[in-house]
Design a protein around this motif. Structure first.
Motif, mmCIF file in Angstrom:
data_model
loop_
_atom_site.group_PDB
_atom_site.id
_atom_site.type_symbol
_atom_site.label_atom_id
_atom_site.label_comp_id
_atom_site.label_asym_id
_atom_site.label_seq_id
_atom_site.Cartn_x
_atom_site.Cartn_y
_atom_site.Cartn_z
ATOM 1 N N LEU A 382 0.833 -1.208 0.000
ATOM 2 C CA LEU A 382 0.000 0.000 0.000
ATOM 3 C C LEU A 382 0.865 1.255 0.000
ATOM 4 O O LEU A 382 0.567 2.230 -0.705
ATOM 5 C CB LEU A 382 -0.928 0.000 1.220
ATOM 6 C CG LEU A 382 -2.037 -1.064 1.219
ATOM 7 C CD1 LEU A 382 -2.679 -1.166 2.598
ATOM 8 C CD2 LEU A 382 -3.092 -0.739 0.173
ATOM 9 N N ASN A 383 1.941 1.231 0.775
ATOM 10 C CA ASN A 383 2.844 2.387 0.829
ATOM 11 C C ASN A 383 3.492 2.638 -0.530
ATOM 12 O O ASN A 383 3.626 3.786 -0.964
ATOM 13 C CB ASN A 383 3.929 2.169 1.878
ATOM 14 C CG ASN A 383 3.406 2.229 3.301
ATOM 15 O OD1 ASN A 383 2.290 2.698 3.533
ATOM 16 N ND2 ASN A 383 4.177 1.735 4.240
ATOM 17 N N TYR A 384 3.900 1.554 -1.174
ATOM 18 C CA TYR A 384 4.550 1.724 -2.465
ATOM 19 C C TYR A 384 3.585 2.329 -3.485
ATOM 20 O O TYR A 384 3.945 3.255 -4.234
ATOM 21 C CB TYR A 384 5.091 0.400 -3.011
ATOM 22 C CG TYR A 384 5.803 0.597 -4.329
ATOM 23 C CD1 TYR A 384 7.086 1.110 -4.357
ATOM 24 C CD2 TYR A 384 5.157 0.330 -5.536
ATOM 25 C CE1 TYR A 384 7.740 1.338 -5.569
ATOM 26 C CE2 TYR A 384 5.797 0.553 -6.751
ATOM 27 C CZ TYR A 384 7.083 1.059 -6.758
ATOM 28 O OH TYR A 384 7.707 1.294 -7.950
ATOM 29 N N ALA A 385 2.356 1.820 -3.536
ATOM 30 C CA ALA A 385 1.373 2.341 -4.486
ATOM 31 C C ALA A 385 1.100 3.819 -4.228
ATOM 32 O O ALA A 385 0.994 4.619 -5.167
ATOM 33 C CB ALA A 385 0.082 1.534 -4.396
ATOM 34 N N THR A 386 0.991 4.200 -2.959
ATOM 35 C CA THR A 386 0.751 5.605 -2.607
ATOM 36 C C THR A 386 1.903 6.483 -3.073
ATOM 37 O O THR A 386 1.702 7.542 -3.686
ATOM 38 C CB THR A 386 0.568 5.748 -1.091
ATOM 39 O OG1 THR A 386 -0.565 4.962 -0.674
ATOM 40 C CG2 THR A 386 0.334 7.199 -0.699
ATOM 41 N N ASN A 387 3.113 6.042 -2.781
ATOM 42 C CA ASN A 387 4.286 6.822 -3.174
ATOM 43 C C ASN A 387 4.462 6.861 -4.694
ATOM 44 O O ASN A 387 4.811 7.901 -5.260
ATOM 45 C CB ASN A 387 5.541 6.240 -2.525
ATOM 46 C CG ASN A 387 5.601 6.502 -1.036
ATOM 47 O OD1 ASN A 387 4.990 7.448 -0.547
ATOM 48 N ND2 ASN A 387 6.323 5.675 -0.308
ATOM 49 N N TYR A 388 4.204 5.740 -5.338
ATOM 50 C CA TYR A 388 4.412 5.729 -6.781
ATOM 51 C C TYR A 388 3.351 6.552 -7.510
ATOM 52 O O TYR A 388 3.631 7.162 -8.547
ATOM 53 C CB TYR A 388 4.466 4.304 -7.336
ATOM 54 C CG TYR A 388 5.039 4.316 -8.729
ATOM 55 C CD1 TYR A 388 6.396 4.562 -8.923
ATOM 56 C CD2 TYR A 388 4.230 4.177 -9.846
ATOM 57 C CE1 TYR A 388 6.937 4.655 -10.198
ATOM 58 C CE2 TYR A 388 4.762 4.255 -11.124
ATOM 59 C CZ TYR A 388 6.116 4.502 -11.289
ATOM 60 O OH TYR A 388 6.645 4.609 -12.553
#
Length: 416
Positions: A382-388
């Motif tokens: 979830l963090n990666y998707a938000t940041n990306y």
């Protein structure tokens, strides 16, 4: 390294990376692709699958999730309807151009990122995007943990997917023929419009017709594939600039039982330079796409074939009257409808990964079930998707500045 890390922005020239990737495609169709990508960050994301995998931290923890056969370009608008050999109409993943054996989380990371960007394009609150991402992930892991494959059809669909399937169940082949062809003296020909179906030279038509004839020569139903007309087909976003043809064939009899076929050039997947798992030695790229689709879909479409043409490989498939997509448009979808759609799409992703389990290098279903029951990777994804998604928004703005000359650029037919 964790997947929450952002890409390194030092000396990042997004426009140059995009130009380089599209440099071997028809320049006039690529201009149209760029205009489509300027619409919003979600459209930009759809047209830059290669950037997503260039940026993906390959050595991160989630790259070592269980390998399965993935779509590779999983986003909210890469789902649609089709009729299978059993004549049932299904709703599922409908684009496998980037398909490969890879970590299951690669598909889900791209799907989650697309949700956040689609929420922007639909003008919902970004907090809604966070909630919808969790709906997506929970729906996916719940289905994965259950370990049961399935398919979405009219009997079990919900919301706007059910509405779409119900509407299409009444659509007949004649409707599609009337939409795409004209009838002259009991013989049909394609309806060219200088937008989606473009006229090509007689020489090019003959070359396409010869390729179909060569492929069908040893088939019992070879008369079905007698070519009546050929045009250049303009469709999609990511694939614009590649060779693609709409073919009218005799089918089961003129003029009312003719069929329409789609013939699309297939290039190496954008994932190819970044894959960790060993891949099969495919005969050609069209065979790869065809086989991945059959590995992933519980009920593949009625016609899929790999054809050699024009020095490359092309995927042949039927263009069906029951084939359609759900397009995400402002004022045409509510937040509740979008949530139900995301639940359905996430279940389809789990069905696809489970259906491919144990086949040609994919992990067995037991390993996928255990992975689904493990909560350790959820927040990191979830963090990666938000940041990306933030990175995509930045890249989109840079792209728009670099392509300001493409705004209002007149449409030009591709050169043949």
């Amino acid at each position: 390294m964790t997947i929450a890390n952002l890409v390194d922005n030092a000396d990042r020239d997004v426009w140059e990376m995009i130009r380089s990737f599209n440099s071997q495609r028809d320049p006039q169709l690529v201009s149209q692709k760029y205009r489509k990508m300027r619409k919003n960050a979600f459209a930009f994301f759809r047209g830059t699958c290669h950037l997503f995998y260039q940026d993906l931290p390959i050595e991160s923890s989630f790259s070592f999730a269980p390998p399965v056969w993935i779509c590779g370009d999983l986003h909210l608008e890469n789902f649609g309807t089709y009729k299978s050999d059993d004549r049932q109409i299904y709703f599922g993943i409908d684009d496998f151009d980037e398909g490969n054996l890879a970590s299951c989380t690669w598909d889900i990371a791209r799907l989650l990122t697309s949700i956040l960007l689609a929420v922007d394009s639909l003008e919902f609150d970004r907090s809604d995007g966070d909630q919808l991402m969790r709906v997506c992930l929970n729906s996916y892991v719940n289905m994965l943990s259950a370990g049961k494959t399935g398919a979405i059809c009219e009997d079990n669909a919900r919301g706007i997917v059910a509405d779409l399937l119900e509407t299409l169940s009444h659509r007949k082949r004649r409707d599609l023929l009337e939409e795409r062809t004209i009838l002259s003296k009991d013989r049909r020909q394609l309806k060219f419009d200088d937008l989606k179906i473009l006229e090509i030279s007689k020489q090019q038509k003959n070359r396409v017709a010869q390729a179909i004839e060569n492929w069908a020569r040893d088939r019992e139903d070879r008369n079905f594939f007698e070519v009546l007309d050929v045009g250049f087909r303009v469709a999609g976003t990511g694939g614009l600039g590649l060779d693609r043809y709409l073919i009218l064939v005799e089918g089961k009899g003129s003029p009312e039982r003719n069929y329409l076929l789609d013939l699309k050039q297939q290039l190496p997947s954008a994932l190819a330079p970044h894959l960790i798992q060993p891949q099969p030695q495919w005969t050609n790229q069209a065979t790869r796409v065809m086989q991945v689709q059959k590995l992933v879909q519980p009920a593949p479409p009625a016609l899929l074939a790999a054809i050699d043409f024009n020095g490359g490989s092309y995927l042949l498939r039927e263009l069906q009257p029951t084939q359609d997509k759900i397009e995400l448009k402002i004022d045409q979808i509510s937040l509740n409808q979008l949530e139900k759609l995301i639940e359905t799409i996430s279940q389809i992703a789990a069905f696809a990964h489970l259906h491919s389990s144990g086949k040609m290098g994919a992990v067995i279903d037991r390993d996928l079930i255990q992975f689904g029951q493990n909560l350790d990777w959820h927040q990191e994804l979830l963090n990666y998707a938000t940041n990306y998604a933030r990175q995509v928004r930045v890249d989109y703005q840079d792209f728009c500045k670099a392509t300001s000359d493409f705004q209002g650029f007149p449409y030009l037919n591709p050169i043949f």
